[in-house]
Enzyme design. Structure first.
Site, short mmCIF file in Angstrom:
data_model
loop_
_atom_site.label_atom_id
_atom_site.label_comp_id
_atom_site.label_asym_id
_atom_site.label_seq_id
_atom_site.Cartn_x
_atom_site.Cartn_y
_atom_site.Cartn_z
CE1 TYR A 122 32.45 44.36 47.15
CE2 TYR A 122 34.15 45.26 48.57
CZ TYR A 122 33.75 44.35 47.63
OH TYR A 122 34.64 43.44 47.14
CE LYS A 178 22.67 37.63 35.99
NZ LYS A 178 23.02 36.63 34.95
CG ASP A 182 25.93 35.65 33.12
OD1 ASP A 182 25.92 36.80 32.61
OD2 ASP A 182 24.98 34.86 33.01
CG ASP A 188 36.40 41.94 44.92
OD1 ASP A 188 37.62 42.20 44.97
OD2 ASP A 188 35.85 41.09 45.63
CG ASP A 234 40.91 38.52 42.79
OD1 ASP A 234 41.28 39.70 42.91
OD2 ASP A 234 40.98 37.68 43.72
C1 IPM Z 1 40.23 44.27 46.62
C2 IPM Z 1 40.04 43.45 47.87
C3 IPM Z 1 39.12 44.19 48.82
C4 IPM Z 1 37.78 44.37 48.12
C5 IPM Z 1 38.96 43.53 50.21
C6 IPM Z 1 40.29 43.37 50.90
C7 IPM Z 1 38.01 44.30 51.07
O1 IPM Z 1 39.55 42.20 47.55
O2 IPM Z 1 40.72 45.41 46.72
O3 IPM Z 1 39.93 43.77 45.54
O4 IPM Z 1 36.94 43.47 48.18
O5 IPM Z 1 37.59 45.41 47.51
MG MG Z 2 39.52 41.78 45.47
#
Ligand code: IPM
Ligand code: MG
Length: 348
Positions: free
Chosen positions: A136, A186, A218, A242, A246
């Site tokens: 990042y 990884k 993975d 990240d 999700d």
């Molecule tokens: C998160 C989001 C952010 C990230 C984006 C909005 C930059 O996806 O907080 O998970 O990638 O960290």
């Molecule tokens: Mg995110």
């Protein structure tokens, strides 16, 4: 106690408004609020996704309650002007490196999970994601190859100090929970991950009471849907965290349910739902505000030491869900405001 409110883009203002109603209902003495512009909203009003006044307010605040950033109409801006730079800039400027993303199934929602209810019902995990380094924040850019082809690049790196401090966060979180820490990397391919693994093993000497394991990312993605109940605390880098967070959110039922805290080691924290600005449903009253409400509870607990009040919010969310409160992402029809109403009613 000063709370900075940064609603941001898309559904951000709608969901933060509901979290604010819930905080107001607690009538906490000495709590004050100031609102700031972030994201595309800030770019449009002030020419920058993280204007100086916003950053100054963030530094002054005891805690930040953040909605979401992201606006498709800003996608062609130069990267440093895009809405996402607001959250990345806040994490970096305030040294907010330890991102805690708990995922636990509310029993009423086990049926909403993409997993079988009996698999989903076992989820009670915490992802500790590093948010100050990794690919990042490495050097990035565009260049031409020797053959004249366009090439994009982003350098992934971690130094040992960065790994050490997030490893400590992971071990401490595991110690306060069920004593299991899984470090995700990884290391079979990446040098960054090999250093990560070596340093996590070094730090483990300070935590003989925590059972440490290692998993390639993975495999971790696969195990999260196969048998998520095996995880207690997962510690991982910025990019893997990240993605896995999700994924964990859908295992729990809806991305509209997952809260997060990002801490800097001096008590200051930024609190936000893990979901994005959802521009497709912005302004329609369809967004689920519960992730933001639960983020406010985390704020009370981690930055303000108000554990009883945090418990009250979490209990009210559970009660609202048990009473049938469901926004569209949870298979229902209740609006953002009605979801807020349900939490307030449960709080009373
Ligand atoms: C998160 C989001 C952010 C990230 C984006 C909005 C930059 O996806 O907080 O998970 O990638 O960290
Ligand atoms: Mg995110």
């Amino acid at each position: 106690m000063l709370i900075a409110l940064f609603p941001g883009d898309g559904i951000g203002p709608e969901i933060v408004a509901q979290a604010k109603r819930v905080l107001d209902a607690l009538a906490i003495e000495g709590m004050t609020y100031e609102e700031g512009l972030v994201g595309g909203a800030a770019y449009k009003a002030a020419g920058h996704p993280l204007p100086p006044e916003t950053l100054e307010l963030a530094k002054r605040a005891d805690a930040i309650l953040f909605g979401a950033v992201g606006d498709p109409s800003c996608d062609s801006l130069e990267r440093h002007l895009r809405p996402e730079q607001a959250i990345l800039g806040l994490r970096k400027e305030l040294g907010l490196f330890s991102n805690l993303r708990p995922a636990k199934v509310f029993p009423e929602l086990a049926g909403e999970s993409a997993l079988k209810p009996e698999v989903a019902g076992a989820i009670d995990l915490l992802i500790v994601r590093e948010t100050n380094g990794d690919v990042y924040f490495g050097e990035k850019g565009f260049r031409k190859t020797a053959d004249g082809l366009r090439e994009g690049y982003d350098i992934m790196s971690y130094n040992e100090a960065e790994v050490r401090r997030i490893a400590h966060s992971g071990f401490q979180a595991a110690r306060a929970r069920r004593g299991k820490l899984c470090s995700v990397d990884k290391a079979n391919v990446l040098e960054t991950s090999q250093l990560w693994r070596d340093v996590v093993i070094e730090v483990s000497a300070d935590y003989p009471d925590v059972a440490l394991s290692h998993m390639y990312v993975d495999n971790a993605a696969m195990q999260l849907v196969r048998d998520p109940g095996q995880f207690d605390v997962i510690v991982t880098g910025n990019l893997f965290g990240d993605i896995l967070s999700d994924q964990a959110s859908m295992c729990v039922g809806s991305i509209g349910m997952l809260a997060s805290a990002t801490l800097n080691g001096s008590g200051q924290g930024l609190y936000e739902p893990i979901h994005g600005s959802a521009p497709d449903i912005a302004g329609q009253g369809k967004a689920n505000p519960l992730a933001t409400v639960l983020s406010a509870a985390m704020m009370l607990r981690y930055s303000l030491g108000l554990n009883a009040e945090a418990d009250r919010i979490e209990a009210a969310v559970a009660k609202a869900l048990a009473g049938g409160a469901r926004s569209p992402d949870l298979g229902g029809t209740m609006s953002t405001v009605e979801m807020g109403d349900a939490v307030l009613a449960a709080l009373a």
